[in-house]
Scaffold this motif. Sequence first.
Motif, PDB file in Angstrom:
ATOM      1  N   ALA A   2       0.844  -1.313  -0.008  1.00 36.35           N
ATOM      2  CA  ALA A   2      -0.013   0.165   0.025  1.00 36.35           C
ATOM      3  C   ALA A   2       0.655   1.279  -0.012  1.00 36.35           C
ATOM      4  N   ASP A   3       2.024   1.240  -1.002  1.00 31.71           N
ATOM      5  CA  ASP A   3       2.810   2.406  -1.005  1.00 31.71           C
ATOM      6  C   ASP A   3       3.911   2.572  -0.047  1.00 31.71           C
ATOM      7  N   ARG A   4       3.987   1.708   1.005  1.00 31.68           N
ATOM      8  CA  ARG A   4       4.883   1.744   1.805  1.00 31.68           C
ATOM      9  C   ARG A   4       6.196   0.728   1.602  1.00 31.68           C
ATOM     10  N   GLY A   5       6.100   0.120   0.560  1.00 35.37           N
ATOM     11  CA  GLY A   5       6.947  -1.097   0.227  1.00 35.37           C
ATOM     12  C   GLY A   5       7.951  -0.447  -0.597  1.00 35.37           C
ATOM     13  N   VAL A   6       8.602  -1.578  -1.408  1.00 35.20           N
ATOM     14  CA  VAL A   6       9.561  -1.320  -2.693  1.00 35.20           C
ATOM     15  C   VAL A   6       9.486  -1.973  -3.692  1.00 35.20           C
ATOM     16  N   ARG A   7      10.091  -1.259  -4.906  1.00 35.86           N
ATOM     17  CA  ARG A   7      10.121  -1.987  -6.188  1.00 35.86           C
ATOM     18  C   ARG A   7      11.552  -2.389  -6.422  1.00 35.86           C
ATOM     19  N   ILE A   8      12.026  -3.583  -6.913  1.00 30.37           N
ATOM     20  CA  ILE A   8      13.057  -3.736  -7.655  1.00 30.37           C
ATOM     21  C   ILE A   8      13.113  -3.912  -9.131  1.00 30.37           C
ATOM     22  N   SER A   9      14.110  -3.174  -9.575  1.00 28.97           N
ATOM     23  CA  SER A   9      13.954  -3.202 -11.144  1.00 28.97           C
ATOM     24  C   SER A   9      15.437  -3.866 -11.576  1.00 28.97           C
ATOM     25  N   LEU A  10      15.341  -4.836 -12.387  1.00 28.32           N
ATOM     26  CA  LEU A  10      16.446  -5.547 -12.971  1.00 28.32           C
ATOM     27  C   LEU A  10      16.348  -5.625 -14.590  1.00 28.32           C
ATOM     28  N   LYS A  11      17.611  -5.599 -15.222  1.00 32.27           N
ATOM     29  CA  LYS A  11      17.563  -5.740 -16.618  1.00 32.27           C
ATOM     30  C   LYS A  11      17.521  -7.231 -16.832  1.00 32.27           C
ATOM     31  N   GLU A  12      17.853  -8.181 -15.968  1.00 30.19           N
ATOM     32  CA  GLU A  12      17.684  -9.395 -16.067  1.00 30.19           C
ATOM     33  C   GLU A  12      17.482 -10.222 -14.875  1.00 30.19           C
ATOM     34  N   VAL A  13      16.701 -11.235 -14.689  1.00 27.09           N
ATOM     35  CA  VAL A  13      16.609 -11.901 -13.754  1.00 27.09           C
ATOM     36  C   VAL A  13      17.336 -13.190 -13.804  1.00 27.09           C
ATOM     37  N   ARG A  14      18.696 -13.305 -13.068  1.00 26.97           N
ATOM     38  CA  ARG A  14      19.754 -14.293 -13.462  1.00 26.97           C
ATOM     39  C   ARG A  14      19.428 -15.621 -12.569  1.00 26.97           C
ATOM     40  N   PHE A  15      19.408 -16.795 -13.042  1.00 27.04           N
ATOM     41  CA  PHE A  15      19.297 -17.799 -12.130  1.00 27.04           C
ATOM     42  C   PHE A  15      20.697 -18.862 -12.458  1.00 27.04           C
ATOM     43  N   PRO A  16      21.044 -19.594 -11.653  1.00 27.96           N
ATOM     44  CA  PRO A  16      22.152 -20.779 -11.879  1.00 27.96           C
ATOM     45  C   PRO A  16      21.815 -21.985 -12.594  1.00 27.96           C
ATOM     46  N   TRP A  17      21.786 -21.658 -13.878  1.00 27.63           N
ATOM     47  CA  TRP A  17      21.259 -22.637 -14.822  1.00 27.63           C
ATOM     48  C   TRP A  17      22.271 -23.665 -14.762  1.00 27.63           C
ATOM     49  N   SER A  18      21.841 -25.031 -14.824  1.00 28.70           N
ATOM     50  CA  SER A  18      22.748 -26.107 -14.655  1.00 28.70           C
ATOM     51  C   SER A  18      22.347 -27.353 -15.782  1.00 28.70           C
ATOM     52  N   LEU A  19      23.106 -28.124 -15.979  1.00 31.31           N
ATOM     53  CA  LEU A  19      22.771 -29.429 -16.705  1.00 31.31           C
ATOM     54  C   LEU A  19      22.458 -30.684 -15.683  1.00 31.31           C
ATOM     55  N   LEU A  20      21.162 -30.928 -15.531  1.00 35.89           N
ATOM     56  CA  LEU A  20      20.824 -32.129 -14.706  1.00 35.89           C
ATOM     57  C   LEU A  20      20.925 -33.641 -15.149  1.00 35.89           C
ATOM     58  N   HIS A  21      21.491 -34.192 -14.232  1.00 36.97           N
ATOM     59  CA  HIS A  21      21.554 -35.859 -14.524  1.00 36.97           C
ATOM     60  C   HIS A  21      21.065 -36.544 -13.221  1.00 36.97           C
ATOM     61  N   VAL A  22      19.898 -37.158 -13.227  1.00 40.72           N
ATOM     62  CA  VAL A  22      19.288 -37.540 -11.939  1.00 40.72           C
ATOM     63  C   VAL A  22      18.933 -39.140 -12.231  1.00 40.72           C
ATOM     64  N   ASN A  23      19.260 -39.806 -11.352  1.00 45.05           N
ATOM     65  CA  ASN A  23      18.597 -41.361 -11.806  1.00 45.05           C
ATOM     66  C   ASN A  23      18.636 -42.221 -10.362  1.00 45.05           C
ATOM     67  N   ILE A  24      17.323 -42.145  -9.628  1.00 42.24           N
ATOM     68  CA  ILE A  24      16.968 -42.673  -8.230  1.00 42.24           C
ATOM     69  C   ILE A  24      15.904 -43.680  -9.045  1.00 42.24           C
ATOM     70  N   SER A  25      16.215 -44.851  -8.743  1.00 36.11           N
ATOM     71  CA  SER A  25      15.606 -45.848  -9.156  1.00 36.11           C
ATOM     72  C   SER A  25      15.598 -47.191  -8.363  1.00 36.11           C
TER      73      SER A  25
END
Length: 288
Positions: free
Chosen positions: A69-92
Amino acid sequence: MTFYHYTNADTLPLILANRTLRFTRADLLDDESEVPFRSVQLDQRRFFVSSWSRGTHGEAGMWARYGDADRGVRISLKEVRFPWSLLHVNISRETRLHKKDGSPQMVGLQIRDVRAPYEKKTMFGTGYVLLPTGADEEAVFGSDVLYATNPEAEVQRRVTLTEEGMTFRGDATYAARVKGTAWADQAEHRFVISAIKGPLMDHAAEPTRYSNALLDLIEAGSASGFANFSPDVPYIDLPLANDAFEGVIVTTGSWMPSALRDALERSIKDMVPTAIFEECALKVRPRH
């Protein structure tokens, strides 16, 4: 393009300190028309959403609704960056059932060479398991919301239900990126992750026990056609890249007290020295 995210002043330091972004379960979002139908294969509780805006056209409403209600904040980013990785999973493991050729049936989770916006260790949370949606996830992970007159009909255009299951044309998380046209002023850009139910334990503390419990869940789920296999957790905090907040612009709401604004700026600058602070240009008349 710049992406905007509105939140309250207490939450922002936590986001920056932990370098995580909160994803909310789709059935807990504001719009009741979101993922408006539910089946074993397509359950809104399996989608988790982080909402941003790609413009400031509806800024006044965003501050009022999501910016404390106008008491908070706004964050602005040119890009939202995540830690992309190549997944290998085998649980069986083998089950007591056998195939027609006499070999034992297997149960488990296999992921082969799939890129995802998180590391393998992040997949296995307390009460949930994250599942990448396919080989093209990097291209569609962050996408604009489609505003439709009839959201249910729009989603159903891509879904074919048969006795064997469900076929989804295109990205499966598309179902969580359709909203009613009444929300169009928000110009929303969404990041969507998908999850299934997981063991209620800490994977990092007990990885072997966690894997065995997950296999028990999957085996029991397969017997019921994976009904009620959605997570019960209301949100998931997803890690961001280490440099995710370099150059972030923090805009403070027009009703934020000056003392709080100064304290917040000092706190944020300690964590992200390159952060830029601004005050919202909106002049909101005091409410009584």
